[in-house]
Motif scaffolding. Structure first.
Motif, PDB file in Angstrom:
ATOM      1  N   THR A  74       0.828  -1.199   0.000  1.00 49.56           N
ATOM      2  CA  THR A  74       0.000   0.000   0.000  1.00 49.56           C
ATOM      3  C   THR A  74       0.866   1.255   0.000  1.00 49.56           C
ATOM      4  O   THR A  74       1.812   1.374   0.783  1.00 49.56           O
ATOM      5  CB  THR A  74      -0.921   0.026   1.236  1.00 49.56           C
ATOM      6  N   ARG A  75       0.498   2.188  -0.883  1.00 43.53           N
ATOM      7  CA  ARG A  75       1.212   3.464  -0.956  1.00 43.53           C
ATOM      8  C   ARG A  75       0.183   4.589  -0.952  1.00 43.53           C
ATOM      9  O   ARG A  75      -0.945   4.422  -1.429  1.00 43.53           O
ATOM     10  CB  ARG A  75       2.091   3.538  -2.209  1.00 43.53           C
ATOM     11  N   LEU A  76       0.589   5.733  -0.421  1.00 43.14           N
ATOM     12  CA  LEU A  76      -0.289   6.893  -0.342  1.00 43.14           C
ATOM     13  C   LEU A  76       0.499   8.131  -0.760  1.00 43.14           C
ATOM     14  O   LEU A  76       1.624   8.341  -0.306  1.00 43.14           O
ATOM     15  CB  LEU A  76      -0.815   7.065   1.091  1.00 43.14           C
ATOM     16  N   PHE A  77      -0.113   8.915  -1.654  1.00 44.30           N
ATOM     17  CA  PHE A  77       0.540  10.111  -2.173  1.00 44.30           C
ATOM     18  C   PHE A  77      -0.333  11.333  -1.905  1.00 44.30           C
ATOM     19  O   PHE A  77      -1.567  11.250  -1.933  1.00 44.30           O
ATOM     20  CB  PHE A  77       0.769   9.996  -3.684  1.00 44.30           C
ATOM     21  N   ALA A  78       0.319  12.458  -1.656  1.00 42.94           N
ATOM     22  CA  ALA A  78      -0.377  13.739  -1.518  1.00 42.94           C
ATOM     23  C   ALA A  78      -0.104  14.552  -2.773  1.00 42.94           C
ATOM     24  O   ALA A  78       1.044  14.725  -3.181  1.00 42.94           O
ATOM     25  CB  ALA A  78       0.127  14.485  -0.284  1.00 42.94           C
ATOM     26  N   ALA A 110       5.122   4.295  -9.321  1.00 41.16           N
ATOM     27  CA  ALA A 110       3.888   4.452  -8.542  1.00 41.16           C
ATOM     28  C   ALA A 110       2.799   3.485  -8.967  1.00 41.16           C
ATOM     29  O   ALA A 110       1.949   3.100  -8.159  1.00 41.16           O
ATOM     30  CB  ALA A 110       3.380   5.889  -8.652  1.00 41.16           C
ATOM     31  N   GLY A 111       2.792   3.072 -10.228  1.00 46.03           N
ATOM     32  CA  GLY A 111       1.747   2.190 -10.709  1.00 46.03           C
ATOM     33  C   GLY A 111       0.411   2.922 -10.823  1.00 46.03           C
ATOM     34  O   GLY A 111       0.350   4.142 -10.881  1.00 46.03           O
ATOM     35  N   ARG A 112      -0.683   2.146 -10.805  1.00 47.02           N
ATOM     36  CA  ARG A 112      -2.016   2.742 -10.925  1.00 47.02           C
ATOM     37  C   ARG A 112      -2.461   3.280  -9.578  1.00 47.02           C
ATOM     38  O   ARG A 112      -2.431   2.560  -8.572  1.00 47.02           O
ATOM     39  CB  ARG A 112      -3.018   1.696 -11.417  1.00 47.02           C
ATOM     40  N   VAL A 113      -2.857   4.524  -9.536  1.00 50.82           N
ATOM     41  CA  VAL A 113      -3.352   5.112  -8.293  1.00 50.82           C
ATOM     42  C   VAL A 113      -4.757   5.657  -8.503  1.00 50.82           C
ATOM     43  O   VAL A 113      -5.147   6.010  -9.613  1.00 50.82           O
ATOM     44  CB  VAL A 113      -2.429   6.238  -7.782  1.00 50.82           C
ATOM     45  N   MET A 114      -5.509   5.706  -7.390  1.00 48.20           N
ATOM     46  CA  MET A 114      -6.891   6.182  -7.424  1.00 48.20           C
ATOM     47  C   MET A 114      -7.033   7.336  -6.440  1.00 48.20           C
ATOM     48  O   MET A 114      -6.427   7.318  -5.365  1.00 48.20           O
ATOM     49  CB  MET A 114      -7.838   5.053  -7.004  1.00 48.20           C
ATOM     50  N   LEU A 128      -5.541  13.154  -1.964  1.00 49.70           N
ATOM     51  CA  LEU A 128      -4.769  11.956  -1.658  1.00 49.70           C
ATOM     52  C   LEU A 128      -5.007  10.893  -2.716  1.00 49.70           C
ATOM     53  O   LEU A 128      -6.126  10.746  -3.221  1.00 49.70           O
ATOM     54  CB  LEU A 128      -5.135  11.429  -0.276  1.00 49.70           C
ATOM     55  N   LEU A 129      -3.975  10.143  -3.036  1.00 48.81           N
ATOM     56  CA  LEU A 129      -4.024   9.104  -4.060  1.00 48.81           C
ATOM     57  C   LEU A 129      -3.427   7.828  -3.485  1.00 48.81           C
ATOM     58  O   LEU A 129      -2.441   7.871  -2.750  1.00 48.81           O
ATOM     59  CB  LEU A 129      -3.217   9.518  -5.290  1.00 48.81           C
ATOM     60  N   THR A 130      -4.027   6.684  -3.818  1.00 46.33           N
ATOM     61  CA  THR A 130      -3.519   5.410  -3.318  1.00 46.33           C
ATOM     62  C   THR A 130      -3.646   4.324  -4.374  1.00 46.33           C
ATOM     63  O   THR A 130      -4.465   4.422  -5.296  1.00 46.33           O
ATOM     64  CB  THR A 130      -4.262   4.980  -2.034  1.00 46.33           C
ATOM     65  N   LYS A 243       5.792   5.634   5.019  1.00 47.80           N
ATOM     66  CA  LYS A 243       5.142   4.370   5.379  1.00 47.80           C
ATOM     67  C   LYS A 243       4.734   4.359   6.843  1.00 47.80           C
ATOM     68  O   LYS A 243       3.630   3.919   7.191  1.00 47.80           O
ATOM     69  CB  LYS A 243       6.069   3.199   5.081  1.00 47.80           C
ATOM     70  N   ALA A 244       5.602   4.867   7.731  1.00 48.98           N
ATOM     71  CA  ALA A 244       5.296   4.863   9.157  1.00 48.98           C
ATOM     72  C   ALA A 244       4.066   5.722   9.452  1.00 48.98           C
ATOM     73  O   ALA A 244       3.217   5.352  10.274  1.00 48.98           O
ATOM     74  CB  ALA A 244       6.498   5.368   9.959  1.00 48.98           C
ATOM     75  N   ASP A 245       3.951   6.866   8.784  1.00 50.03           N
ATOM     76  CA  ASP A 245       2.792   7.743   8.988  1.00 50.03           C
ATOM     77  C   ASP A 245       1.517   7.090   8.473  1.00 50.03           C
ATOM     78  O   ASP A 245       0.453   7.205   9.082  1.00 50.03           O
ATOM     79  CB  ASP A 245       3.022   9.088   8.289  1.00 50.03           C
ATOM     80  N   LEU A 246       1.629   6.402   7.328  1.00 43.19           N
ATOM     81  CA  LEU A 246       0.472   5.717   6.755  1.00 43.19           C
ATOM     82  C   LEU A 246       0.009   4.593   7.681  1.00 43.19           C
ATOM     83  O   LEU A 246      -1.195   4.456   7.949  1.00 43.19           O
ATOM     84  CB  LEU A 246       0.828   5.162   5.370  1.00 43.19           C
ATOM     85  N   GLU A 247       0.946   3.799   8.181  1.00 45.36           N
ATOM     86  CA  GLU A 247       0.578   2.682   9.049  1.00 45.36           C
ATOM     87  C   GLU A 247      -0.017   3.173  10.357  1.00 45.36           C
ATOM     88  O   GLU A 247      -0.954   2.572  10.901  1.00 45.36           O
ATOM     89  CB  GLU A 247       1.804   1.796   9.311  1.00 45.36           C
TER      90      GLU A 247
END
Length: 258
Positions: A74-78, A110-114, A128-130, A243-247
């Protein structure tokens, strides 16, 4: 094809295919269930009939005839979305979409993000995109009560007392909006900047509430979504959430009462 029968005593190991596909970034779990109902998902060449199918992994699964790879981490982008972009993959009217801007802004891997939620064509700020459809769904659900903070520039007359009345929620044209924390930041004549924090994220919620008070919104920016803030991120730029913030955030979503 493994399928869980609640009357049977032997529950197979694995997870529902809709959840696996959501985690793989195919779509949200609810959207995946619709795709299965439409006959778009198959396992080893056979069309699936139910989202209750339990699988250990995505081996042999295809969507629209194309094999699905294993679920990525899992990845999260701003993303600082500029005004004048549609939050969609394509627009029937031919207007530019966020993916036009993201093409060169996202990391190559990044691959496909939504997008998590939407920002209107004329709304700017934090989007935000994931790659994880399940995270997307969790963050969008009103029941999750993830706060979204906006700053609006509006023309007209309104008092701080009227804004504070929104703490009790408001009903507009038959639609009930829950608690809204709204404060006047500054005023120049009949122009004012208003900061608002909502937790439901209903369609055009901020604009509709302000327009209900007779205000004309000339600019709207999202400043924050959950613990993630726009900060000094420049228009059109993307940064990956650590990653730490996301988790840590995902852990807070999972706790009862949150």
């Amino acid at each position: 094809m493994p399928k869980y029968d609640p009357l049977a005593g032997d529950r197979p190991e694995g997870e529902r295919i809709a959840k696996l596909l959501a985690r793989a970034g195919v779509a949200s779990r609810r959207e995946v269930e619709r795709m299965i109902a439409d006959g778009r998902v198959s396992l080893d060449g056979k069309v699936l009939e139910t989202p209750a199918t339990i699988l250990p992994d995505l081996r042999g699964v295809s969507v629209d005839g194309k094999p699905v790879g294993k679920a990525d981490q899992t990845r999260l982008f701003a993303f600082h979305k500029p005004s004048g972009l549609i939050t969609a993959e394509r627009d029937p009217k031919g207007r530019p979409t966020i993916y036009t801007a993201l093409r060169n802004a996202l990391p190559r891997d990044a691959g496909r993000v939504m997008p998590i939620g939407r920002l209107d064509f004329n709304t700017e700020g934090l989007l935000l995109l994931t790659n994880d459809g399940e995270l997307k769904r969790q963050m969008e659900l009103p029941a999750s009560r993830v706060p979204r903070t906006y700053r609006a520039r509006a023309f007209g007359d309104i008092t701080q007392e009227q804004l504070e009345s929104l703490m009790e929620g408001i009903e507009i044209d038959g639609v009930r909006y829950g608690r809204i924390d709204a404060n006047m930041e500054r005023r120049t004549g009949r122009n004012q900047w208003i900061e608002m924090t909502i937790t439901e994220g209903k369609n055009r919620e901020v604009r509709r509430v302000l327009e209900h008070f007779g205000l004309e919104v000339s600019r709207l920016m999202r400043l924050g979504y959950g613990p993630f803030a726009l900060g000094d991120l420049q228009r059109g730029q993307v940064v990956e959430i650590r990653k730490a913030d996301l988790e840590r955030f995902r852990g807070s979503l999972a706790r009862p009462g949150k």
